[in-house]
Design a protein around this motif. Structure first.
Motif, PDB file in Angstrom:
ATOM      1  N   ILE A 114       5.671  -7.740  -9.024  1.00  0.00           N
ATOM      2  CA  ILE A 114       5.547  -6.384  -8.483  1.00  0.00           C
ATOM      3  C   ILE A 114       5.046  -6.437  -7.040  1.00  0.00           C
ATOM      4  CG2 ILE A 114       4.363  -4.178  -8.732  1.00  0.00           C
ATOM      5  CD1 ILE A 114       4.161  -4.730 -11.728  1.00  0.00           C
ATOM      6  N   LYS A 115       5.730  -5.706  -6.158  1.00  0.00           N
ATOM      7  CA  LYS A 115       5.306  -5.578  -4.777  1.00  0.00           C
ATOM      8  C   LYS A 115       4.340  -4.404  -4.655  1.00  0.00           C
ATOM      9  CE  LYS A 115       7.938  -8.893  -3.299  1.00  0.00           C
ATOM     10  NZ  LYS A 115       7.349 -10.161  -2.814  1.00  0.00           N
ATOM     11  N   ARG A 116       3.220  -4.652  -4.032  1.00  0.00           N
ATOM     12  CA  ARG A 116       2.196  -3.608  -3.940  1.00  0.00           C
ATOM     13  C   ARG A 116       2.544  -2.599  -2.852  1.00  0.00           C
ATOM     14  NH1 ARG A 116      -0.572  -8.385  -4.964  1.00  0.00           N
ATOM     15  NH2 ARG A 116      -1.750  -8.355  -6.914  1.00  0.00           N
ATOM     16  N   THR A 117       2.332  -1.329  -3.160  1.00  0.00           N
ATOM     17  CA  THR A 117       2.506  -0.249  -2.187  1.00  0.00           C
ATOM     18  C   THR A 117       1.137   0.230  -1.751  1.00  0.00           C
ATOM     19  OG1 THR A 117       2.472   1.488  -3.877  1.00  0.00           O
ATOM     20  CG2 THR A 117       4.616   0.488  -3.360  1.00  0.00           C
ATOM     21  N   TRP A 118       1.128   1.033  -0.675  1.00  0.00           N
ATOM     22  CA  TRP A 118      -0.129   1.626  -0.234  1.00  0.00           C
ATOM     23  C   TRP A 118      -0.698   2.515  -1.333  1.00  0.00           C
ATOM     24  CZ3 TRP A 118      -4.607   1.991   1.243  1.00  0.00           C
ATOM     25  CH2 TRP A 118      -5.248   3.157   1.679  1.00  0.00           C
ATOM     26  N   LYS A 119       0.175   3.206  -2.058  1.00  0.00           N
ATOM     27  CA  LYS A 119      -0.285   4.074  -3.141  1.00  0.00           C
ATOM     28  C   LYS A 119      -1.016   3.276  -4.217  1.00  0.00           C
ATOM     29  CE  LYS A 119       1.316   7.650  -6.360  1.00  0.00           C
ATOM     30  NZ  LYS A 119       2.490   8.395  -6.878  1.00  0.00           N
ATOM     31  N   SER A 120      -0.457   2.118  -4.599  1.00  0.00           N
ATOM     32  CA  SER A 120      -1.101   1.319  -5.652  1.00  0.00           C
ATOM     33  C   SER A 120      -2.395   0.685  -5.160  1.00  0.00           C
ATOM     34  CB  SER A 120      -0.146   0.237  -6.153  1.00  0.00           C
ATOM     35  OG  SER A 120       0.148  -0.709  -5.147  1.00  0.00           O
ATOM     36  N   ILE A 121      -2.408   0.240  -3.896  1.00  0.00           N
ATOM     37  CA  ILE A 121      -3.638  -0.342  -3.343  1.00  0.00           C
ATOM     38  C   ILE A 121      -4.706   0.732  -3.192  1.00  0.00           C
ATOM     39  CG2 ILE A 121      -4.619  -1.437  -1.296  1.00  0.00           C
ATOM     40  CD1 ILE A 121      -2.044  -2.977  -0.968  1.00  0.00           C
ATOM     41  N   LYS A 122      -4.269   1.933  -2.799  1.00  0.00           N
ATOM     42  CA  LYS A 122      -5.209   3.056  -2.672  1.00  0.00           C
ATOM     43  C   LYS A 122      -5.887   3.349  -4.016  1.00  0.00           C
ATOM     44  CE  LYS A 122      -3.535   6.709  -0.652  1.00  0.00           C
ATOM     45  NZ  LYS A 122      -2.848   8.008  -0.428  1.00  0.00           N
ATOM     46  N   LEU A 155      -6.231   1.305  -6.503  1.00  0.00           N
ATOM     47  CA  LEU A 155      -7.076   0.152  -6.826  1.00  0.00           C
ATOM     48  C   LEU A 155      -8.443   0.294  -6.164  1.00  0.00           C
ATOM     49  CD1 LEU A 155      -7.173  -2.811  -8.064  1.00  0.00           C
ATOM     50  CD2 LEU A 155      -6.549  -3.572  -5.761  1.00  0.00           C
ATOM     51  N   ILE A 156      -8.441   0.668  -4.892  1.00  0.00           N
ATOM     52  CA  ILE A 156      -9.702   0.787  -4.140  1.00  0.00           C
ATOM     53  C   ILE A 156     -10.524   1.966  -4.642  1.00  0.00           C
ATOM     54  CG2 ILE A 156     -10.709   1.195  -1.867  1.00  0.00           C
ATOM     55  CD1 ILE A 156      -8.138  -0.136  -0.699  1.00  0.00           C
TER      56      ILE A 156
END
Length: 410
Positions: free
Chosen positions: A71-79, A81-82
């Motif tokens: 899976i390639k991480r998107t800004w939405k998924s990293i957001k 996560l944080i």
């Protein structure tokens, strides 16, 4: 409390910066704890090893990915996560800011919304470790101020998942443009990526002053070594310093005066009526100009014109640039960036024999505080009591008692 000075020598990358912080003495467990808290523990292995670049020793950071997910991480998924992670609030804010600036820059480059940005290299586990680790290290050191020098971006080409891209990378260019960072252009004969998007994003989010202090003492330092080979040392140094740019005052360790970057915009106009010029000047003030001055001048063909100069917040320079062309007849605007030193001030009210009146306090460099009543209040009391403004100010000064602040020092 010490300051931190990040020396780009010649550029900046996340892994080099992380190695420098580790060499400076930040414990490995401090760097890894937020990664564990975010559930990333089983996706990587990190190692800090002694290394050299052109005979200069330092620490090289090696992050090995054991993340088998395709899976390639998107800004939405990293957001998510944080924001959903169990992190200290200040650390969460710092990490979020770095990734958000990267997402905005990538979105601009690719012409899409930041939430739709798919991070490639930046979303890889090694980049996550670099960004989160550096933020954790700086949060651990908790410096008063963070300084840096101007980085060099590099030239040539670099291979990415987008294919072969020219250096500087598009995201680096956009970050530099958005944040108005000054960069150096020498070493143009050297091929290679001297500053990476991750490194620049960390720099623009963590640094308070984008140039070294004029005077400082070095207490300790760490050196991070890069992977690329150049005819010169490829490293980043991080110093713990005591800077002497400013002096600290009062119990809250406020800095007065403080340095602030501003924009000066000015133009000469000879084809507009005094009424229109007056309206335009008032428009500049109403829109948030710090100050505006104008005067009549002699221009070409002996025409009387006006010289207008505005001192503006640097973050609104493009907005004010448009105002000149929308609300005045000028066909050109001169613009320059400057620094100013200003005393800290705050608004509030003070009890006097006239009742509570609005005042402004100013913090002097020696720690003393000067209080001045707002001019509108003086004029109001002048009309109400038929007393000269001189007498009103004198009475306020002599009878003033308890002060209540409406805002913090700024």
């Amino acid at each position: 409390m010490e300051d931190v000075f990040i020396e780009c020598s010649p550029g900046i990358s996340g892994d080099m910066l992380l190695g420098a912080f580790y060499d400076l003495g930040v414990p490995k467990e401090v760097i890894e704890q937020p990664l564990i808290d975010l559930g990333l523990k089983d996706l990587y292995q990190i190692d800090f090893k002694e290394s050299k670049s052109c005979s200069i020793r330092g620490i090289k950071t090696k992050v090995e990915s054991i993340d088998c997910s395709p899976i390639k991480r998107t800004w939405k998924s990293i957001k998510e996560l944080i924001l959903n992670g169990h992190l200290e609030e200040n650390l969460k804010k710092i990490i979020y800011g770095v990734f958000e600036s990267l997402a905005i820059a990538e979105g601009k480059v690719h012409g899409i919304k930041s939430d739709d940005v798919h991070f490639h290299e930046i979303g890889a586990i090694d980049s996550l470790v670099d960004v989160i680790g550096v933020c954790a290290a700086l949060n651990y050191l908790n410096p008063k101020k963070v300084y840096c020098n101007e980085p060099i971006l590099g030239k040539g080409f670099v291979q990415t998942e987008h294919g072969k891209l020219s250096v500087p990378a598009p995201a680096v260019i956009e970050l530099v443009r958005q944040k108005n960072i000054k960069v150096l252009s020498h070493c143009n004969s050297i091929e290679g990526e001297l500053s990476t998007p991750t490194g620049i994003a960390l720099l623009v989010n963590l640094v308070d002053y984008p140039e070294p202090p004029s005077r400082y003492s070095i207490n300790s330092y760490g050196v991070g070594i890069g992977n690329l080979k150049f005819p010169f040392p490829n490293l980043v140094r991080v110093y713990k310093i005591t800077s002497f740019n400013n002096a600290s005052f009062n119990d809250n360790e406020q800095i007065s005066p403080k340095r602030e970057e501003i924009i000066i915009q000015e133009a000469w106009i000879d084809d507009q009526t005094p009424e229109d010029i007056s309206n335009f000047v008032e428009k500049l003030r109403n829109e948030g100009a710090y100050d505006v001055s104008y005067q009549a001048i002699n221009m070409k063909k002996n025409r009387i014109g006006f010289s207008i100069q505005a001192i503006l917040p640097i973050e609104k320079k493009e907005f004010f640039r448009r105002l000149w062309f929308d609300y005045s007849n000028t066909i050109g605007v001169r613009e320059r960036t400057q620094y100013r030193w200003i005393l800290l001030r705050r608004r509030g009210e003070c009890s006097t024999i006239f009742g509570n009146i609005k005042v402004k306090q100013t913090l002097k460099p020696d720690g003393s505080i000067i209080m001045k009543p707002e001019n509108d209040e003086v004029l109001r009391l002048n009309l109400e009591h038929k007393i000269s403004t001189y007498e009103i100010r004198k009475i306020i000064k002599e009878s003033s008692k308890k002060f209540r602040a409406f805002e913090n020092w700024k």
